[in-house]
Structures are given as structure tokens and as C-alpha cells.
Design a protein around this motif. Sequence first.
Motif, short mmCIF file in Angstrom:
data_model
loop_
_atom_site.label_atom_id
_atom_site.label_comp_id
_atom_site.label_asym_id
_atom_site.label_seq_id
_atom_site.Cartn_x
_atom_site.Cartn_y
_atom_site.Cartn_z
N VAL A 253 -7.21 2.12 5.95
CA VAL A 253 -7.75 1.39 4.80
C VAL A 253 -7.20 -0.03 4.76
O VAL A 253 -7.87 -0.95 4.28
CB VAL A 253 -7.45 2.13 3.47
CG1 VAL A 253 -8.04 3.51 3.48
CG2 VAL A 253 -5.96 2.16 3.17
N ILE B 57 -8.59 -1.70 -2.68
CA ILE B 57 -9.03 -2.18 -1.36
C ILE B 57 -10.22 -3.12 -1.51
O ILE B 57 -10.32 -4.14 -0.80
CB ILE B 57 -9.38 -1.00 -0.44
CG1 ILE B 57 -8.12 -0.17 -0.14
CG2 ILE B 57 -10.00 -1.49 0.86
CD1 ILE B 57 -7.00 -0.94 0.53
N LYS C 298 -3.01 6.60 6.76
CA LYS C 298 -4.09 6.16 5.88
C LYS C 298 -3.99 4.66 5.62
O LYS C 298 -5.00 3.95 5.58
CB LYS C 298 -4.06 6.93 4.57
CG LYS C 298 -5.26 6.61 3.66
CD LYS C 298 -5.25 7.46 2.41
CE LYS C 298 -6.46 7.15 1.53
NZ LYS C 298 -6.46 7.95 0.28
N ALA C 299 -2.76 4.16 5.45
CA ALA C 299 -2.56 2.72 5.25
C ALA C 299 -3.07 1.94 6.45
O ALA C 299 -3.61 0.83 6.31
CB ALA C 299 -1.09 2.43 5.00
N SER D 153 -7.07 2.82 -8.92
CA SER D 153 -7.97 3.40 -7.92
C SER D 153 -7.75 2.73 -6.56
O SER D 153 -7.85 1.50 -6.45
CB SER D 153 -9.43 3.21 -8.35
OG SER D 153 -10.32 3.45 -7.28
N ILE D 154 -7.46 3.54 -5.55
CA ILE D 154 -7.24 2.99 -4.21
C ILE D 154 -8.49 2.28 -3.71
O ILE D 154 -8.43 1.19 -3.12
CB ILE D 154 -6.83 4.10 -3.22
CG1 ILE D 154 -5.52 4.75 -3.67
CG2 ILE D 154 -6.69 3.54 -1.81
CD1 ILE D 154 -4.37 3.80 -3.81
N LYS E 101 1.25 1.86 -4.00
CA LYS E 101 0.07 2.72 -4.19
C LYS E 101 0.25 4.11 -3.61
O LYS E 101 -0.64 4.95 -3.74
CB LYS E 101 -1.16 2.04 -3.58
CG LYS E 101 -1.47 0.66 -4.17
CD LYS E 101 -1.66 0.74 -5.69
CE LYS E 101 -1.93 -0.63 -6.29
NZ LYS E 101 -2.07 -0.58 -7.77
N LEU F 146 0.83 -1.21 0.00
CA LEU F 146 0.00 0.00 0.00
C LEU F 146 0.86 1.26 0.00
O LEU F 146 0.56 2.22 -0.72
CB LEU F 146 -0.92 0.00 1.22
CG LEU F 146 -2.02 -1.06 1.27
CD1 LEU F 146 -2.82 -0.94 2.56
CD2 LEU F 146 -2.95 -0.95 0.06
N VAL F 147 1.92 1.26 0.79
CA VAL F 147 2.75 2.46 0.93
C VAL F 147 3.65 2.65 -0.29
O VAL F 147 3.74 3.76 -0.85
CB VAL F 147 3.60 2.38 2.22
CG1 VAL F 147 4.59 3.53 2.29
CG2 VAL F 147 2.70 2.37 3.46
N ILE G 221 0.26 5.33 -0.50
CA ILE G 221 -0.61 5.72 0.61
C ILE G 221 0.25 6.11 1.82
O ILE G 221 1.26 5.46 2.11
CB ILE G 221 -1.57 4.57 0.98
CG1 ILE G 221 -2.43 4.20 -0.22
CG2 ILE G 221 -2.45 4.93 2.15
CD1 ILE G 221 -3.37 3.04 0.02
N THR G 222 -0.16 7.13 2.56
CA THR G 222 0.58 7.54 3.76
C THR G 222 0.42 6.49 4.85
O THR G 222 -0.51 5.66 4.82
CB THR G 222 0.06 8.88 4.29
OG1 THR G 222 -1.32 8.74 4.67
CG2 THR G 222 0.19 9.98 3.24
#
Length: 439
Positions: free
Chosen positions: A286, A346, A282-283, A341-342, A276, A272-273, A278-279
Motif C-alpha cells: 500500500v 492512502i 502490507k506497508a 481509515s487506511i 496506522k 504507516l507501521v 500496518i504490517t
Amino acid sequence: MSYPLKHSTLPEPLHKKKPTRARFIMLTLLFFGTAINYLDRTNMAVAASAIQDDLGLDAAMLGLILSAFGWTYAFMQIPGGWLIDRFGPRLVYGVSLILFSLFTLFQGFAKNFGTLFGLRLGLGFSESPAFPANSRVVAAWFPQRERALATGVYTAGEYVGLAVATPFLFWLLSSFGWQSIFLVTGVIGILFAAVWFAFYREPKDSKYVNEEELAYIRDGGGLADQVPERQKITWSKARHLFKYRQFWGIYIGQFAVTSTLYFFLTWFPSYLVQEKGITLLKAGFVGSVPYIAAGIGVLVGGYWSDWMVKKGVSVSKARKTPVILGLLGACTIIAANYTTSIGLVIAVMSFAFFAQGMSAITWTLVSDIAPKELVGLAGGVFNLAGNLSAIVTPIVIGMIVSQTGSFNGAIVFVGVVALIGALTYIFVVGEVKRIEIEE
């Protein structure tokens, strides 16, 4: 003259007692023990990116650290299962809890690759009796018609614990550094060990169970008081675990089931980090959604399987159907490669992990198939086969990411292994029935 006999004067034995529900106390212990067990093996995944930056590790080296747990965990499964059959789950699992919690705590003080790698080896070594103990407890405490749901409940502890704790662990990471993750989870495990020793007993020794519940368990195919606390295991008995296609089928199938699991337990937060963007915080939020989905999947698979047994469906069909459909559903993880798309990523990951959770009732087959003298050892061999993926999956993913700079090939690898597992359950695993050892 005769007088009517008052109800209150009836002898006590004529009042039939209701069975107690002590088995659910033991199941609650398994649920929390499994949740803590998985926190201690998964906290490294949350801390991985920070450790990689702090210690200057590349993806291949990080893959080795993530796999270190699997080396000792997998190869200690047979000795761990033997210990369960020899000394019983109360002592062995209690000592295991204390040891793996200490190894977790000490990781908070690690300063280099070698120390972390060694402590992860120790963690795998000390956690090895956990799932053979779970299987042994369920076989002793639950009748066959409740066994899949019981397995689903304690297995849900893996995912529910991670779903609840993942945002908290990411908060610890961002607020206090990666070391705090290991210190906190280690202390939690040590405290729970005291609870385990205080409450767990075998059915015949528990103060919470009455004769009616023992009879209910025994009459439903549970081992109850049929298995002595200590068993003498010989090779002539143990070889039965390698003679039958049922065992080989579930061994191969379990490798496939746990391959998807170990992607989520090791590389998913980094995916994710790094892939994608993602911070961390946020990781944490989500990233917890697929764990929730997997927990629901485990409960659905367990309830559905037991429901089919109660409706008269054959045990073979009732046990294998959720596993096969779950493994086929896990193959859909490959779809994550085709979206940026995140939200869709997910969603895909959540469905795949839900399906993996549904397939995770495979431990029920150990309780259904294994000779009653060898439930612990059978669980050890089964978990050895499954947790070879704890070695293979992190290393293969690390190598793919290191060589290609992308997780796409890694995701394909996970999906293909799940497909192989489904085919194994369809074509290799035969009738599900307990194998008896002839004296």
C-alpha cells in the motif's frame, strides 16, 4: 534528346535527413540513474523500524540518522555543481555513482548508531553532483519546448523506482533482514555505473547524434555544443546566482517542494507501521501507491508545462502554474489527520504526493533561468536550498513524534511548508527568462 533524371541519381545532400533521437537515450540514462539514486537514499526509510528495534534507537536518534544524508548532500551541492561545470557530467556523475553505491553497500555491515550516521554522511557527500548533472544534461541535450517533459521523465525515476522497488525491499526486509536491503541496492548502483560510462557523451561527442538533431536542439534553445566540457568559474560569474529575485524565489520554493518529498522518503513507511498499525509486507504494497501517484504527477506536470509553451503561453506561466497548483495540492496531506481509515489515508497521501510530483518540474526553471556558463553551479545552489529540507524535515518530524507520540503535528508541519512554497512562487518568482552574464 533529353532524358528524365532518375530519383536514385539525385545527390545525397538533396535528401534531407531526419534528426536522430539520441537525446532520448541520454534521458533514459538519467531516468535509471535517478531511480537508483533515490533507492539508495530511501532504503533507510524501509529499514528504519527494524534498525530502530535492532540497535535500540528512539525516534529522535532515528531522525538524526535519517537526516544525516541531508547534511552533506545539501552543503556539497555548490561544490558538486562546480565540478559538473568544470569536468562535465560524464566523469563526475559516473564517479558519483560508484561512490554512493559503495557507501550504500557498506551500510549493510553497520553495527551501531555512529557507523550508520557516518555512512549516511558519506552517501550524501557522494550523491551531491547527481541533480546538477541531470539539469546540465537536459540543458545540453533538449530544446526549451521539450525541457519540462524531459525533467518530468527523469524526475519520475524517483517515484517509479520507489513504487516498483518498495514491495521488493519490504520483502527483502522480512525475508533476509534489514542488511540485505543495502547490499542489493549497492550492487545495482555499481553495475549501472558501467552502463553510464559506456553510453553517456556530450552532444558534440556522441556517436548516436547527427547534425540535424544538433541543429534541432540548438535552434530550440538547447545548449548542444555551445558549452565547452570544462568551464572556469569565477566569483564575478557566480554572484549572478544571488543577485536576482528569480533565483531567490526558486530557492525558497524548492525547499518547500522537497519538504513534502522528504517526509515520504524518510518517515512515511514508519508512519504507516507505527501510526496506522500496518504490517511490514502490507506497508510495502500500500505504501507504493503514493509513489506511483507521484510519478504520474511528475509526467502530468512536465507534459502540461511543455504543452502550454508549444501553444504560445508565456514560459513564466507555463513553468510556474503546475508548480503552484502542485504545492497547493500537497497541502491536503493534513487531511490524513482526520481519518482512521487506511484506504482514505492512502488516498489522501496519494493525492498529496501526486501534487508534489506535479510541482517537481521546478528543475526546468534552473535550465530556463541560469546563465549558460553556470547551469551546473546554478543547479548546485538550487539543490542546496531544496535539500536543506533533507536536514530539517526528518529532524523536526522525529522531535515532534518523540515529544507527542503522534505524527499529527508532523503532518501539519509538512502541509504548512508546502503552502509557503506556493505563496513564494506566486509573489516572489518573477519572469522566467535566461539571465545573461555581461563580459
